[in-house]
Write a protein that holds these residues in place. Structure first.
Motif, PDB file in Angstrom:
ATOM      1  N   VAL A   1      16.086  -3.279 -19.159  1.00  0.00           N
ATOM      2  CA  VAL A   1      15.035  -3.474 -18.155  1.00  0.00           C
ATOM      3  C   VAL A   1      14.163  -2.230 -18.068  1.00  0.00           C
ATOM      4  N   SER A   2      14.777  -1.069 -18.081  1.00  0.00           N
ATOM      5  CA  SER A   2      14.045   0.189 -18.021  1.00  0.00           C
ATOM      6  C   SER A   2      14.683   1.150 -19.015  1.00  0.00           C
ATOM      7  N   ILE A   3      13.867   1.789 -19.821  1.00  0.00           N
ATOM      8  CA  ILE A   3      14.350   2.693 -20.855  1.00  0.00           C
ATOM      9  C   ILE A   3      13.733   4.071 -20.622  1.00  0.00           C
ATOM     10  N   SER A   4      14.588   5.054 -20.395  1.00  0.00           N
ATOM     11  CA  SER A   4      14.137   6.423 -20.154  1.00  0.00           C
ATOM     12  C   SER A   4      14.221   7.238 -21.438  1.00  0.00           C
ATOM     13  N   GLY A   5      13.731   8.483 -21.348  1.00  0.00           N
ATOM     14  CA  GLY A   5      13.806   9.363 -22.504  1.00  0.00           C
ATOM     15  C   GLY A   5      15.234   9.685 -22.900  1.00  0.00           C
ATOM     16  N   ARG A   6      16.126   9.825 -21.911  1.00  0.00           N
ATOM     17  CA  ARG A   6      17.539  10.076 -22.208  1.00  0.00           C
ATOM     18  C   ARG A   6      18.168   8.911 -22.958  1.00  0.00           C
TER      19      ARG A   6
ATOM     20  N   ARG B   1      19.842   9.050 -26.646  1.00  0.00           N
ATOM     21  CA  ARG B   1      21.216   8.602 -26.856  1.00  0.00           C
ATOM     22  C   ARG B   1      21.268   7.500 -27.916  1.00  0.00           C
ATOM     23  N   PHE B   2      20.311   6.594 -27.889  1.00  0.00           N
ATOM     24  CA  PHE B   2      20.273   5.494 -28.852  1.00  0.00           C
ATOM     25  C   PHE B   2      20.002   6.023 -30.262  1.00  0.00           C
ATOM     26  N   LEU B   3      19.100   6.994 -30.388  1.00  0.00           N
ATOM     27  CA  LEU B   3      18.826   7.567 -31.701  1.00  0.00           C
ATOM     28  C   LEU B   3      20.044   8.308 -32.251  1.00  0.00           C
ATOM     29  N   SER B   4      20.796   8.957 -31.366  1.00  0.00           N
ATOM     30  CA  SER B   4      22.018   9.637 -31.814  1.00  0.00           C
ATOM     31  C   SER B   4      23.022   8.635 -32.370  1.00  0.00           C
ATOM     32  N   GLN B   5      23.142   7.478 -31.722  1.00  0.00           N
ATOM     33  CA  GLN B   5      24.037   6.436 -32.228  1.00  0.00           C
ATOM     34  C   GLN B   5      23.578   5.923 -33.586  1.00  0.00           C
ATOM     35  N   LEU B   6      22.275   5.762 -33.763  1.00  0.00           N
ATOM     36  CA  LEU B   6      21.764   5.292 -35.049  1.00  0.00           C
ATOM     37  C   LEU B   6      22.014   6.330 -36.148  1.00  0.00           C
ATOM     38  N   VAL B   7      21.876   7.608 -35.803  1.00  0.00           N
ATOM     39  CA  VAL B   7      22.115   8.661 -36.787  1.00  0.00           C
ATOM     40  C   VAL B   7      23.575   8.687 -37.204  1.00  0.00           C
ATOM     41  N   GLU B   8      24.490   8.499 -36.254  1.00  0.00           N
ATOM     42  CA  GLU B   8      25.912   8.471 -36.586  1.00  0.00           C
ATOM     43  C   GLU B   8      26.253   7.306 -37.499  1.00  0.00           C
TER      44      GLU B   8
ATOM     45  N   SER C   1       9.343  13.385 -23.477  1.00  0.00           N
ATOM     46  CA  SER C   1      10.180  13.942 -22.416  1.00  0.00           C
ATOM     47  C   SER C   1      11.006  15.127 -22.926  1.00  0.00           C
ATOM     48  N   LYS C   2      11.590  15.859 -21.980  1.00  0.00           N
ATOM     49  CA  LYS C   2      12.446  16.993 -22.330  1.00  0.00           C
ATOM     50  C   LYS C   2      13.690  16.536 -23.083  1.00  0.00           C
ATOM     51  N   ALA C   3      14.214  15.367 -22.711  1.00  0.00           N
ATOM     52  CA  ALA C   3      15.408  14.861 -23.384  1.00  0.00           C
ATOM     53  C   ALA C   3      15.152  14.679 -24.879  1.00  0.00           C
ATOM     54  N   MET C   4      13.991  14.139 -25.229  1.00  0.00           N
ATOM     55  CA  MET C   4      13.668  13.964 -26.646  1.00  0.00           C
ATOM     56  C   MET C   4      13.433  15.307 -27.337  1.00  0.00           C
TER      57      MET C   4
END
Length: 358
Positions: free
Chosen positions: A240-245, A249-256, A274-277
């Motif tokens: 429903v809502s997707i933040s920078g964090r 986190r999703f990109l880290s899972q894809l990299v793994e 965002s700062k998280a990215m």
């Protein structure tokens, strides 16, 4: 005399005279003057009763049309007098109706119809809402704090127990033209990113958001990540809502699961800047490439994918729940990667093309 004698009686008297009766005898018998009889004869001589009635009807209809034409001409002249005025709101139409009544002596009904205002609204007298103390204090506060918007001013008025509802404050704020000129946001400028063509799978990814809604009207978003070389859908995040964090986190899972790319291309959305990215890029060693604002063609791979995804999946289904949307999206991604032929890959599925390239 028209009320005393009908057309039948008048025609009968004229025929008596034509048969040889004297005018004086006819006038004495009917109690009329000779002038009236001769007027009758000039008008009805040679006519039958039905013809006389038809003549009377035509005269009445002619008089009615003349009156209507005169009224319409008067209305046209009245409208020419006020055509130059801008009458949009009822408050501006009331003076127009009043001017039509005073200048052209039109009735209230006609004047209101021409001005486009109801008679109820025309007669309405505005009542004092007791806004004078609040209005005065609002202007004082606006002069004291010239950079405060209506919400800040409403907070001050509420602290003084002058208002409760902020809609009232906003109405007075607009009526007094106290709007603050907002500072324009400085546009973000980034250098143009050259469209480098990847040579091997997993060298460069692209990502972007797609929005849709459930059957109950609730909005949700989908983050699409695509491999620019093999056109393979690397992953999709549905929420429903997707933040920078969440994106990091999703990109880290894809990299793994898949391995680390050299670069990820994205637009200048708040989630990607965002700062998280930023911290994710530093920690993972993956470079973030931002396209120029307003240049979606610089992210053409994922934009093309978004169009296919919307046309072949989102537009084909009416999702009732978010879980149902995730299920259908997962099915489509599986079909897209392993079954669906891609025209730019010599009509091979992305996974098959990546295997041949490897």
């Amino acid at each position: 005399m028209k009320k005393r004698y009908s057309e039948e009686q008048i025609i009968k008297a004229i025929k008596q005279h034509e048969a040889g009766a004297k005018v004086d005898d006819i006038c004495r018998d009917m109690g009329i003057s000779t002038g009236t009889f001769y007027n009758w004869r000039s008008k009805y001589a040679g006519l039958e009763v039905n013809e006389a009635k038809r003549l009377k009807e035509l005269e009445a209809e002619n008089n009615k049309l003349k009156k209507l034409l005169a009224d319409k001409l008067l209305e046209v002249e009245a409208m020419k007098d006020v055509l130059f005025k801008k009458v949009v709101k009822p408050a501006a139409r009331k003076p127009v109706a009043r001017q039509l009544m005073e200048t052209f002596k039109l009735s209230e009904r006609v004047a209101c119809r021409l001005a486009g205002v109801s008679r109820t609204a025309f007669r309405y007298q505005r009542k004092d809402k007791g806004d004078s103390p609040v209005r005065t204090r609002l202007k004082e506060l606006a002069a004291q704090y010239p950079r405060y918007g209506y919400l800040m001013l409403h907070g001050l008025l509420k602290g003084e127990c002058l208002v409760v509802n902020r809609k009232r404050t906003y109405r007075l704020y607009i009526e007094e033209a106290l709007q603050v000129r907002t500072k324009k946001r400085k546009k973000l400028t980034r250098p143009r990113q050259p469209m480098e063509v990847p040579t091997v799978p997993n060298e460069r990814w692209s990502m972007d958001f797609v929005s849709d809604q459930l059957s109950n009207g609730r909005r949700f978003r989908v983050l699409n990540v695509v491999d620019d070389y093999s056109r393979e859908m690397v992953g999709q995040l549905v929420s429903v809502s997707i933040s920078g964090r969440q994106v990091a986190r999703f990109l880290s899972q894809l990299v793994e699961h898949r391995g680390k790319p050299k670069k990820v291309i994205c637009d200048n959305g708040t989630e990607f800047t965002s700062k998280a990215m930023f911290f994710w890029s530093k920690e993972s060693g993956v470079e973030l490439g931002f396209i120029q604002p307003g240049k979606p063609t610089q992210n053409a791979f994922v934009e093309s994918l978004n169009g296919k995804f919307r046309n072949e999946c989102l537009n084909q289904h009416r999702f009732r729940t978010l879980d149902e949307a995730k299920y259908e999206i997962d099915l489509w991604r599986e079909h897209y990667n392993h079954v669906r032929p891609h025209s730019s890959l010599n009509y091979l599925p992305p996974v098959e093309y990546a295997k041949q390239a490897a």
